[in-house]
Design a protein around this motif. Structure first.
Motif, PDB file in Angstrom:
ATOM      1  N   SER A 612       0.842  -1.195   0.000  1.00 39.44           N
ATOM      2  CA  SER A 612       0.000   0.000   0.000  1.00 39.44           C
ATOM      3  C   SER A 612       0.878   1.246   0.000  1.00 39.44           C
ATOM      4  O   SER A 612       2.118   1.164  -0.005  1.00 39.44           O
ATOM      5  N   GLY A 613       0.244   2.411   0.036  1.00 40.96           N
ATOM      6  CA  GLY A 613       0.986   3.657  -0.129  1.00 40.96           C
ATOM      7  C   GLY A 613       1.981   3.969   0.962  1.00 40.96           C
ATOM      8  O   GLY A 613       2.841   4.843   0.787  1.00 40.96           O
ATOM      9  N   GLN A 614       1.942   3.272   2.114  1.00 45.86           N
ATOM     10  CA  GLN A 614       2.873   3.551   3.211  1.00 45.86           C
ATOM     11  C   GLN A 614       4.267   2.973   2.967  1.00 45.86           C
ATOM     12  O   GLN A 614       5.187   3.253   3.730  1.00 45.86           O
ATOM     13  N   TYR A 615       4.444   2.156   1.923  1.00 45.04           N
ATOM     14  CA  TYR A 615       5.738   1.508   1.683  1.00 45.04           C
ATOM     15  C   TYR A 615       6.588   2.352   0.739  1.00 45.04           C
ATOM     16  O   TYR A 615       6.151   2.747  -0.352  1.00 45.04           O
ATOM     17  N   ALA A 616       7.835   2.601   1.178  1.00 43.62           N
ATOM     18  CA  ALA A 616       8.774   3.369   0.360  1.00 43.62           C
ATOM     19  C   ALA A 616       9.615   2.472  -0.526  1.00 43.62           C
ATOM     20  O   ALA A 616      10.089   2.906  -1.585  1.00 43.62           O
ATOM     21  N   SER A 617       9.839   1.209  -0.145  1.00 42.21           N
ATOM     22  CA  SER A 617      10.653   0.290  -0.950  1.00 42.21           C
ATOM     23  C   SER A 617      10.305  -1.135  -0.560  1.00 42.21           C
ATOM     24  O   SER A 617       9.828  -1.398   0.543  1.00 42.21           O
ATOM     25  N   THR A 650       7.684   4.439   4.953  1.00 35.01           N
ATOM     26  CA  THR A 650       8.251   5.769   4.725  1.00 35.01           C
ATOM     27  C   THR A 650       8.983   6.309   5.944  1.00 35.01           C
ATOM     28  O   THR A 650       9.848   7.180   5.812  1.00 35.01           O
ATOM     29  N   ASP A 651       8.656   5.795   7.146  1.00 36.54           N
ATOM     30  CA  ASP A 651       9.369   6.241   8.341  1.00 36.54           C
ATOM     31  C   ASP A 651      10.609   5.398   8.629  1.00 36.54           C
ATOM     32  O   ASP A 651      11.246   5.565   9.673  1.00 36.54           O
ATOM     33  N   GLY A 652      10.941   4.465   7.736  1.00 38.90           N
ATOM     34  CA  GLY A 652      12.136   3.640   7.887  1.00 38.90           C
ATOM     35  C   GLY A 652      11.907   2.300   8.559  1.00 38.90           C
ATOM     36  O   GLY A 652      12.847   1.496   8.657  1.00 38.90           O
ATOM     37  N   THR A 653      10.701   2.003   9.024  1.00 36.49           N
ATOM     38  CA  THR A 653      10.432   0.733   9.697  1.00 36.49           C
ATOM     39  C   THR A 653      10.417  -0.409   8.689  1.00 36.49           C
ATOM     40  O   THR A 653       9.793  -0.309   7.626  1.00 36.49           O
ATOM     41  N   LEU A 654      11.099  -1.513   9.034  1.00 35.28           N
ATOM     42  CA  LEU A 654      11.144  -2.695   8.173  1.00 35.28           C
ATOM     43  C   LEU A 654      10.071  -3.678   8.639  1.00 35.28           C
ATOM     44  O   LEU A 654      10.032  -4.054   9.813  1.00 35.28           O
ATOM     45  N   VAL A 655       9.174  -4.085   7.743  1.00 34.28           N
ATOM     46  CA  VAL A 655       8.091  -5.016   8.071  1.00 34.28           C
ATOM     47  C   VAL A 655       8.079  -6.128   7.040  1.00 34.28           C
ATOM     48  O   VAL A 655       8.527  -5.967   5.898  1.00 34.28           O
ATOM     49  N   SER A 656       7.572  -7.285   7.446  1.00 30.55           N
ATOM     50  CA  SER A 656       7.493  -8.432   6.550  1.00 30.55           C
ATOM     51  C   SER A 656       6.134  -8.468   5.868  1.00 30.55           C
ATOM     52  O   SER A 656       5.198  -7.770   6.260  1.00 30.55           O
TER      53      SER A 656
END
Length: 659
Positions: A612-617, A650-656
């Protein structure tokens, strides 16, 4: 991660849409292991029976073999730990069934442990002890006797060690090559797989002897029974009855009340003399709301429903309904949605409906927390049913209708007094006009097909209710008293699934609702969180996340779906991930991330992923490697690739990814 070919079109009748996804890694789903255990149960029990030590005796070997096979199903839900997190849609032909191999390895391990000697200071393992279940009283069981060849083979196998018997069975019954036999034995805990193979080579007979392993002599599922020592059993039964009688006398003496029932005690009288209980059983004290009360009330829920139906003044019917609710007998069929208490009412209830529907007399009652439905046959024959559904926190949308009766494949609803018009809409036909649904003067609808009563997903009929203020609700029967509300849009602001985009999305999603039947579902929201242009100009795919919220708050179910371009509006999508009690796609975590293994029209395989739109990469690793600078990713891969997907917010948090 799922393998999806564009030519693999699945018709709406072929439900479930696709087999449950198989994880891309060494993970094995508990549902997959259960399916393998059920399908191959006789074979797994035979393997356990052959590997167990003959010193146990034939009766205990049979019972232990069944116990080992049944204990081989892993506990808990989800997947067995290990491996990565992306599912695939199809396993390559000729590859072994991971669920069966997993269960077989657990069977072998326990069978080998059963042959280990007991040590004084060591805690015994479960397989070394006699099985608690299954247990047969007064009988001994053993397989049917074979011929001389089977007897000779049984004697030769009894002379082998446990690992050697396991090696012989894997060779002869499973037809595994020696390298694979070594791997399986090592995984099952055998200390010297090579020595076990060498010892198994000493059994004469070759392939002919190995073929005897499939004979009835070694089939613990086809049994003969004989009685045990009848006289000894009779003496034990007599002693047991005496012991039970002595315990009952002691319990009665110890449980005599010490003034607990005296008049001056704080304890209430017996239930039948309790004023609140008496009020709950009195049909004259039922709450009856006058028609039109909902127009002036500050809330719209079941508390403002008027009493409707032709039998609202039938005191005998109402008294029977209240008495069964308070004390259901052994012949009453009682059911409740998950998380719903089925105890008696705490006081006078609210009468919603009392009337005849089909072949039954039905009473609907509401106590502020639950809706209770009492049903009895119209012809006066014995038998009754009592159903409960949790309804606390209901609003105008979730209190728009209740199920009154199901007959065959049809269902009839009682609609709320603020519902102005109702119609039937087939969710699999998004462009078709809804069909008007007649109602009687009490708000009881005519029968309409219920998707909760059929297995094949040829159509999915939903109730569209138009309210007096102009709003419309789309409700579907999921096998409970309260129909589930269908919505569409982002988790923070979902809307009723009445628009053109919502109908188009639900046409490809409706058949997946079968996975949340009878789960206490209050509403289901479908959210198209991403659109991805496919490689090689194969069109645009839609990524969808559906979330089923329950009345009890917990237990919500989440499904991520991949919708490639299709030639039919109702072509079902592919479920690529499932989760339960996960906050994804909800108000607390309004985000989603999933991936799939997909094949283009030219035959090239790709790992596709979308967030979704919250993911930067996004980053994929393992069998395929790559990363993207946005929420979409496409990486070339090979068929059967297993990979792990992660995303960075976008805040740098890594999630699976959603698993």
């Amino acid at each position: 991660m799922l393998n999806v070919r564009p030519q693999d079109a699945v018709t709406a009748a072929d439900t479930p849409v696709l087999p449950p996804p198989v994880p891309l890694g060494s993970q094995v789903g508990v549902e997959e292991a259960e399916a393998a255990l059920v399908e191959h149960y006789p074979r797994l029990v035979r393997i356990a029976y052959l590997v167990l030590p003959p010193t146990l005796g034939r009766n205990r070997r049979v019972l232990t073999a069944h116990a080992i096979a049944q204990r081989s199903l892993p506990r808990g839900r989800g997947t067995v730990p290990g491996g990565a997190a992306l599912p695939r849609a199809r396993r390559p032909e000729g590859s072994p069934d991971p669920g069966y191999a997993f269960v077989r390895d657990r069977v072998l391990r326990q069978a080998l442990e059963a042959g280990l000697p007991l040590r004084r200071l060591a805690r015994p393992r479960r397989a070394q002890l006699p099985p608690l279940l299954p247990h047969i009283w007064g009988l001994r069981v053993f397989p049917r006797s074979g011929g001389a060849d089977e007897l000779a083979l049984d004697q030769r196998l009894s002379a082998l060690s446990g690992p050697a018997r396991a090696a012989y069975v894997l060779r002869g019954l499973e037809r595994l090559p020696d390298p694979q036999v070594r791997d399986v034995l090592a995984a099952a805990g055998a200390a010297a797989p090579g020595a076990a193979l060498a010892e198994a080579d000493a059994v004469p007979g070759g392939k002919k002897a190995a073929a005897l392993l499939g004979s009835p002599e070694f089939d613990p599922c086809s049994l003969q029974v004989r009685p045990t020592d009848l006289m000894r059993r009779r003496r034990h039964a007599t002693a047991g009855l005496v012991a039970v009688a002595a315990l009952a006398v002691c319990a009665a003496l110890l449980g005599l009340p010490d003034g607990g029932w005296r008049a001056e005690s704080a304890a209430a009288p017996l239930y039948a003399r309790n004023p609140a209980a008496e009020a709950a059983l009195d049909p004259d004290r039922l709450t009856r709301v006058v028609p039109g009360a909902w127009r002036h009330s500050t809330r719209r829920d079941f508390s403002v429903w008027p009493a409707r139906g032709r039998l609202v003044d039938d005191r005998g019917l109402l008294r029977r309904a209240l008495a069964v609710w308070a004390r259901p007998g052994a012949t009453v069929q009682v059911s409740a949605t998950p998380g719903t208490p089925s105890g008696p009412p705490m006081g006078p209830s609210h009468l919603l409906f009392a009337g005849e529907a089909g072949a039954a007399r039905v009473v609907l009652l509401h106590d502020g927390l639950r809706v209770a439905r009492y049903a009895e046959p119209r012809d006066g024959s014995p038998g009754a049913a009592l159903d409960f559904a949790r309804t606390d926190g209901a609003d105008a949308a979730s209190a728009a209708a209740l199920v009154v009766v199901r007959a065959g494949a049809d269902v009839r609803y009682l609609t709320a007094p603020w519902v102005r018009d109702v119609s039937v809409r087939d969710l699999l036909a998004p462009t078709a006009r809804p069909r008007p649904l007649p109602r009687d003067t009490h708000g009881l609808t005519a029968p309409l097909p219920s998707p909760a009563q059929v297995r094949a997903c040829h159509a999915w009929h939903a109730l569209e209710a138009v309210e007096a203020g102009g709003g419309a609700r789309v409700l579907t029967d999921l096998g409970e008293l309260t129909p589930a509300r269908l919505t569409f849009g982002p988790p923070a602001a979902p809307k009723d699934a009445t628009g053109r985009a919502a109908r188009s999305s639900w046409a490809r999603t409706a058949c997946s609702l079968a996975g949340v039947r009878s789960h206490g579902v209050r509403s289901v929201n479908a959210w198209e969180y991403a659109h991805q242009r496919l490689p090689e100009a194969n069109g645009t795919a839609t990524w969808l996340c559906t979330r089923a919220e329950t009345w009890r708050g917990g237990g919500g179910r989440v499904m991520a779906q991949f919708h490639p371009p299709a030639d039919r509006p109702a072509a079902p999508g592919t479920v690529v991930a499932r989760a339960e009690d996960a906050p994804a796609c909800g108000v607390r975590e309004p985000r989603a991330l999933a991936g799939v293994l997909w094949q283009s029209q030219a035959g090239q395989w790709y790992v596709l992923a979308a967030g979704s739109g919250q993911y930067a990469s996004l980053t994929v690793s393992g069998g395929a490697a790559g990363e993207s600078d946005g929420p979409l990713l496409a990486v070339r891969a090979r068929e059967g690739t297993r990979a792990e997907l992660n995303g960075r917010l976008t805040d740098g948090t890594l999630v699976s990814a959603l698993h």
